[in-house]
Write a protein that holds these residues in place. Structure first.
Motif, PDB file in Angstrom:
ATOM      1  N   GLY A   1      31.064  63.865  13.373  1.00  0.00           N
ATOM      2  CA  GLY A   1      29.594  64.405  12.871  1.00  0.00           C
ATOM      3  C   GLY A   1      29.332  63.028  12.474  1.00  0.00           C
ATOM      4  N   ALA A   2      29.736  61.891  11.529  1.00  0.00           N
ATOM      5  CA  ALA A   2      29.345  61.063  10.700  1.00  0.00           C
ATOM      6  C   ALA A   2      30.570  59.833  11.035  1.00  0.00           C
ATOM      7  CB  ALA A   2      29.239  61.688   9.532  1.00  0.00           C
ATOM      8  N   PRO A   3      30.474  59.137  12.531  1.00  0.00           N
ATOM      9  CA  PRO A   3      31.289  58.233  12.049  1.00  0.00           C
ATOM     10  C   PRO A   3      30.939  56.712  12.182  1.00  0.00           C
ATOM     11  CG  PRO A   3      30.220  58.224  14.671  1.00  0.00           C
ATOM     12  CD  PRO A   3      30.416  59.638  13.346  1.00  0.00           C
ATOM     13  N   GLY A   4      31.667  55.696  11.506  1.00  0.00           N
ATOM     14  CA  GLY A   4      31.044  54.484  11.351  1.00  0.00           C
ATOM     15  C   GLY A   4      31.974  53.429  12.690  1.00  0.00           C
ATOM     16  N   THR A   5      31.360  52.896  12.874  1.00  0.00           N
ATOM     17  CA  THR A   5      32.247  51.939  14.498  1.00  0.00           C
ATOM     18  C   THR A   5      31.728  51.299  14.589  1.00  0.00           C
ATOM     19  OG1 THR A   5      30.866  53.268  15.822  1.00  0.00           O
ATOM     20  CG2 THR A   5      33.419  54.168  15.383  1.00  0.00           C
ATOM     21  N   ARG A   6      32.673  49.891  14.971  1.00  0.00           N
ATOM     22  CA  ARG A   6      32.370  48.843  16.163  1.00  0.00           C
ATOM     23  C   ARG A   6      32.816  48.678  17.125  1.00  0.00           C
ATOM     24  NH1 ARG A   6      31.993  42.823  12.836  1.00  0.00           N
ATOM     25  NH2 ARG A   6      33.369  41.103  15.040  1.00  0.00           N
ATOM     26  N   GLU A   7      32.519  48.361  17.767  1.00  0.00           N
ATOM     27  CA  GLU A   7      32.807  47.490  19.279  1.00  0.00           C
ATOM     28  C   GLU A   7      33.695  49.192  19.854  1.00  0.00           C
ATOM     29  OE1 GLU A   7      32.295  45.144  20.723  1.00  0.00           O
ATOM     30  OE2 GLU A   7      32.917  43.076  19.290  1.00  0.00           O
ATOM     31  N   THR A   8      33.320  50.202  19.297  1.00  0.00           N
ATOM     32  CA  THR A   8      33.832  51.173  20.258  1.00  0.00           C
ATOM     33  C   THR A   8      33.029  51.545  21.730  1.00  0.00           C
ATOM     34  OG1 THR A   8      32.465  52.950  18.777  1.00  0.00           O
ATOM     35  CG2 THR A   8      34.822  52.436  18.448  1.00  0.00           C
ATOM     36  N   ASP A   9      32.220  51.824  22.064  1.00  0.00           N
ATOM     37  CA  ASP A   9      31.470  52.040  23.303  1.00  0.00           C
ATOM     38  C   ASP A   9      32.249  50.384  24.817  1.00  0.00           C
ATOM     39  OD1 ASP A   9      29.111  52.940  21.840  1.00  0.00           O
ATOM     40  OD2 ASP A   9      27.450  51.831  22.583  1.00  0.00           O
ATOM     41  N   LEU A  10      33.143  49.482  23.872  1.00  0.00           N
ATOM     42  CA  LEU A  10      33.216  49.204  24.516  1.00  0.00           C
ATOM     43  C   LEU A  10      34.479  49.069  25.453  1.00  0.00           C
ATOM     44  CD1 LEU A  10      32.781  45.656  26.299  1.00  0.00           C
ATOM     45  CD2 LEU A  10      34.755  45.252  24.341  1.00  0.00           C
TER      46      LEU A  10
ATOM     47  N   THR B   1      43.130  48.023   7.180  1.00  0.00           N
ATOM     48  CA  THR B   1      45.003  48.234   7.356  1.00  0.00           C
ATOM     49  C   THR B   1      44.439  47.716   8.712  1.00  0.00           C
ATOM     50  OG1 THR B   1      45.336  49.924   6.691  1.00  0.00           O
ATOM     51  CG2 THR B   1      46.034  49.483   8.826  1.00  0.00           C
ATOM     52  N   VAL B   2      44.939  46.792   9.344  1.00  0.00           N
ATOM     53  CA  VAL B   2      45.020  46.294  10.943  1.00  0.00           C
ATOM     54  C   VAL B   2      46.895  46.652  10.927  1.00  0.00           C
ATOM     55  CG1 VAL B   2      44.516  44.223  12.242  1.00  0.00           C
ATOM     56  CG2 VAL B   2      43.315  44.194  10.092  1.00  0.00           C
ATOM     57  N   LEU B   3      45.699  47.041  12.529  1.00  0.00           N
ATOM     58  CA  LEU B   3      46.963  46.834  13.436  1.00  0.00           C
ATOM     59  C   LEU B   3      47.004  46.281  15.260  1.00  0.00           C
ATOM     60  CD1 LEU B   3      48.961  49.971  15.424  1.00  0.00           C
ATOM     61  CD2 LEU B   3      47.663  48.176  16.959  1.00  0.00           C
ATOM     62  N   THR B   4      48.102  45.488  14.999  1.00  0.00           N
ATOM     63  CA  THR B   4      48.010  44.491  16.103  1.00  0.00           C
ATOM     64  C   THR B   4      48.990  44.024  16.739  1.00  0.00           C
ATOM     65  OG1 THR B   4      47.740  41.707  16.625  1.00  0.00           O
ATOM     66  CG2 THR B   4      48.739  42.671  15.033  1.00  0.00           C
ATOM     67  N   ALA B   5      49.374  43.553  18.205  1.00  0.00           N
ATOM     68  CA  ALA B   5      50.359  43.114  18.761  1.00  0.00           C
ATOM     69  C   ALA B   5      50.586  41.940  19.254  1.00  0.00           C
ATOM     70  CB  ALA B   5      50.583  44.287  20.074  1.00  0.00           C
ATOM     71  N   ASP B   6      51.825  41.711  20.057  1.00  0.00           N
ATOM     72  CA  ASP B   6      52.476  40.697  20.286  1.00  0.00           C
ATOM     73  C   ASP B   6      51.322  40.076  21.166  1.00  0.00           C
ATOM     74  OD1 ASP B   6      54.804  40.392  18.834  1.00  0.00           O
ATOM     75  OD2 ASP B   6      55.763  41.693  20.189  1.00  0.00           O
ATOM     76  N   LYS B   7      50.701  40.751  22.423  1.00  0.00           N
ATOM     77  CA  LYS B   7      49.947  40.519  23.338  1.00  0.00           C
ATOM     78  C   LYS B   7      48.667  41.450  23.268  1.00  0.00           C
ATOM     79  CE  LYS B   7      52.964  42.879  26.663  1.00  0.00           C
ATOM     80  NZ  LYS B   7      53.542  41.847  28.506  1.00  0.00           N
ATOM     81  N   PRO B   8      47.756  41.158  23.949  1.00  0.00           N
ATOM     82  CA  PRO B   8      46.534  41.954  24.121  1.00  0.00           C
ATOM     83  C   PRO B   8      47.311  43.443  24.659  1.00  0.00           C
ATOM     84  CG  PRO B   8      45.731  40.120  24.623  1.00  0.00           C
ATOM     85  CD  PRO B   8      47.411  39.690  24.446  1.00  0.00           C
ATOM     86  N   PHE B   9      46.568  44.706  24.359  1.00  0.00           N
ATOM     87  CA  PHE B   9      47.133  46.316  24.646  1.00  0.00           C
ATOM     88  C   PHE B   9      45.294  46.386  25.488  1.00  0.00           C
ATOM     89  CE2 PHE B   9      46.154  46.004  20.622  1.00  0.00           C
ATOM     90  CZ  PHE B   9      45.520  47.060  19.132  1.00  0.00           C
ATOM     91  N   VAL B  10      45.722  47.945  25.838  1.00  0.00           N
ATOM     92  CA  VAL B  10      45.030  48.457  26.649  1.00  0.00           C
ATOM     93  C   VAL B  10      44.481  50.035  25.391  1.00  0.00           C
ATOM     94  CG1 VAL B  10      44.456  50.446  28.022  1.00  0.00           C
ATOM     95  CG2 VAL B  10      46.330  48.493  28.521  1.00  0.00           C
ATOM     96  N   ALA B  11      42.921  49.642  25.217  1.00  0.00           N
ATOM     97  CA  ALA B  11      42.670  51.065  24.543  1.00  0.00           C
ATOM     98  C   ALA B  11      41.217  51.645  24.607  1.00  0.00           C
ATOM     99  CB  ALA B  11      42.624  49.731  23.148  1.00  0.00           C
ATOM    100  N   SER B  12      41.011  52.390  24.074  1.00  0.00           N
ATOM    101  CA  SER B  12      40.252  53.725  24.504  1.00  0.00           C
ATOM    102  C   SER B  12      39.855  54.366  22.879  1.00  0.00           C
ATOM    103  CB  SER B  12      40.777  54.561  25.704  1.00  0.00           C
ATOM    104  OG  SER B  12      39.446  54.899  26.024  1.00  0.00           O
ATOM    105  N   VAL B  13      39.091  55.378  22.991  1.00  0.00           N
ATOM    106  CA  VAL B  13      38.566  56.212  21.516  1.00  0.00           C
ATOM    107  C   VAL B  13      37.571  57.482  22.277  1.00  0.00           C
ATOM    108  CG1 VAL B  13      36.330  55.219  21.313  1.00  0.00           C
ATOM    109  CG2 VAL B  13      37.552  55.924  19.642  1.00  0.00           C
ATOM    110  N   HIS B  14      38.457  58.143  20.740  1.00  0.00           N
ATOM    111  CA  HIS B  14      37.358  59.213  21.154  1.00  0.00           C
ATOM    112  C   HIS B  14      37.078  60.059  19.809  1.00  0.00           C
ATOM    113  CE1 HIS B  14      35.828  62.954  23.406  1.00  0.00           C
ATOM    114  NE2 HIS B  14      37.020  64.311  22.616  1.00  0.00           N
ATOM    115  N   VAL B  15      35.904  60.112  19.878  1.00  0.00           N
ATOM    116  CA  VAL B  15      35.424  60.383  18.451  1.00  0.00           C
ATOM    117  C   VAL B  15      35.128  62.016  18.515  1.00  0.00           C
ATOM    118  CG1 VAL B  15      32.722  60.255  16.494  1.00  0.00           C
ATOM    119  CG2 VAL B  15      33.895  58.157  17.771  1.00  0.00           C
ATOM    120  N   MET B  16      35.434  62.791  17.410  1.00  0.00           N
ATOM    121  CA  MET B  16      35.062  64.127  17.312  1.00  0.00           C
ATOM    122  C   MET B  16      34.332  64.947  15.867  1.00  0.00           C
ATOM    123  SD  MET B  16      37.867  66.551  19.340  1.00  0.00           S
ATOM    124  CE  MET B  16      37.239  68.121  19.420  1.00  0.00           C
TER     125      MET B  16
END
Length: 337
Positions: free
Chosen positions: A47-56, A30-45
């Motif tokens: 113990g076993a995440p799998g992610t890409r580009e979340t440090d950014l 599943t992909v979420l996108t928008a008409d233009k770039p959007f502000v984003a952050s993330v929080h992990v709670m």
């Protein structure tokens, strides 16, 4: 607060969601996108995440906006869905401009569905193509339940799935949630009929059965999922991954606080939640379309947590049966017609 017109995250103006899946694989993206770039952050709670580009997405990192977010099945293989989205966006000329180069910024997260009975004997990783297809299908309307990243999802007691919900605040601010629910814990109370999220249900969006009248709730049940996936330890092979969104103009640090607050929704809808064997994470995003008062973030975060709890219940409620399922659907056991 009332749900938006569609009761989907795409009630937030400018957002689009696309699904792609392979029924034989019993997995999808599943992909979420928008008409233009959007502000984003993330929080992990979890113990076993799998992610890409979340440090950014940390508040102190340089890139302020992203182009899309991918949620996928496939465990670590599913992170390649982000590459498929990047391929498609680059073809359209969308992305972060670095001189003459265009670099789409696509964070992503995955859930584990490798032992759900699907055909996983691929020669070429299928998730790059699924990511591209999901992005290209993105629109304001999309399927829930057994769809996209939720196709192969399982909760402790029944099939998981893809869920979404929204709320409009009194000041007109829109808030929404999107989730692929594949938790170690249960989404229903003992007996499998009532949802933990029932106190937050609006109308009959997941059956309208109300809260479980029993006392002494919260005791962990023997997991059908763990028994069905006997090749994996019971505390592995899980994760609930979500996106909460608003049109309120939030900064990157505020989007991080939005994600933190939204995790309450996971804890309200899943028991137990945020375990060492889950990769629970929430992306918080803003389309920066509506100016709000400085103190508005409190209510926006609260609304996001309620939306996420409802979205998790809707994911399980709307799951549909498929050939070779390891677990039953909630709807197959509880016919409300």
């Amino acid at each position: 607060m009332t749900p938006g017109f569609k009761n989907l995250i795409t009630d937030v103006p400018g957002l689009k969601v696309g699904n792609a899946q392979d029924d034989a694989l019993k997995s999808g993206t599943t992909v979420l996108t928008a008409d233009k770039p959007f502000v984003a952050s993330v929080h992990v709670m979890g113990g076993a995440p799998g992610t890409r580009e979340t440090d950014l997405l940390a508040p102190d990192k340089s890139v302020d906006r992203v182009d899309a977010i991918a949620l996928s099945g496939g465990s670590a293989f599913g992170l390649d869905a982000c590459s498929g989205v990047s391929d498609a966006m680059r073809t359209e000329g969308r992305g972060f401009q670095v001189g003459q180069a265009i670099v789409p910024i696509i964070p992503g997260a995955i859930l584990f569905d490798l032992l759900n009975g699907g055909d996983k004997n691929w020669i070429e990783n299928p998730y790059r193509a699924l990511g591209s297809a999901a992005y290209l299908s993105a629109s304001q309307h999309f399927d829930l339940g057994t769809a996209g990243a939720g196709v192969g999802a399982l909760s402790a007691m029944q099939k998981g799935g893809l869920g979404s919900a929204s709320l409009v605040l009194e000041n007109g601010t829109m808030v929404g949630a999107l989730v692929a629910a594949n938790p170690l814990g249960s989404v229903t109370t003992p007996g499998d009929r009532h949802f933990w999220a029932a106190p937050f249900e609006i109308g009959n969006e997941f059956g309208g059965l109300g809260s479980d009248p029993a006392s002494g709730l919260g005791r962990v049940q023997a997991s059908r999922k763990a028994a069905a996936m006997h090749k994996a330890p019971p505390d592995q092979g899980n994760t609930t991954i979500a996106i909460v969104a608003t049109d309120a103009a939030l900064s990157k640090p505020q989007c991080h606080r939005l994600a933190v607050a939204a995790h309450d929704g996971i804890a309200r809808a899943i028991v137990p939640a945020h375990t060492p064997g889950d990769g629970d994470l929430v992306f918080g995003i803003s389309t920066v379309a509506r100016r709000v008062d400085e103190g508005a973030l409190t209510m926006i975060g609260h609304a996001a947590s309620i939306c996420l709890a409802r979205a998790i219940a809707r994911a399980v409620y709307l799951a549909s049966p498929s050939a070779g399922d390891l677990l039953p659907c909630w709807s197959a056991v509880h016919d409300l017609s």
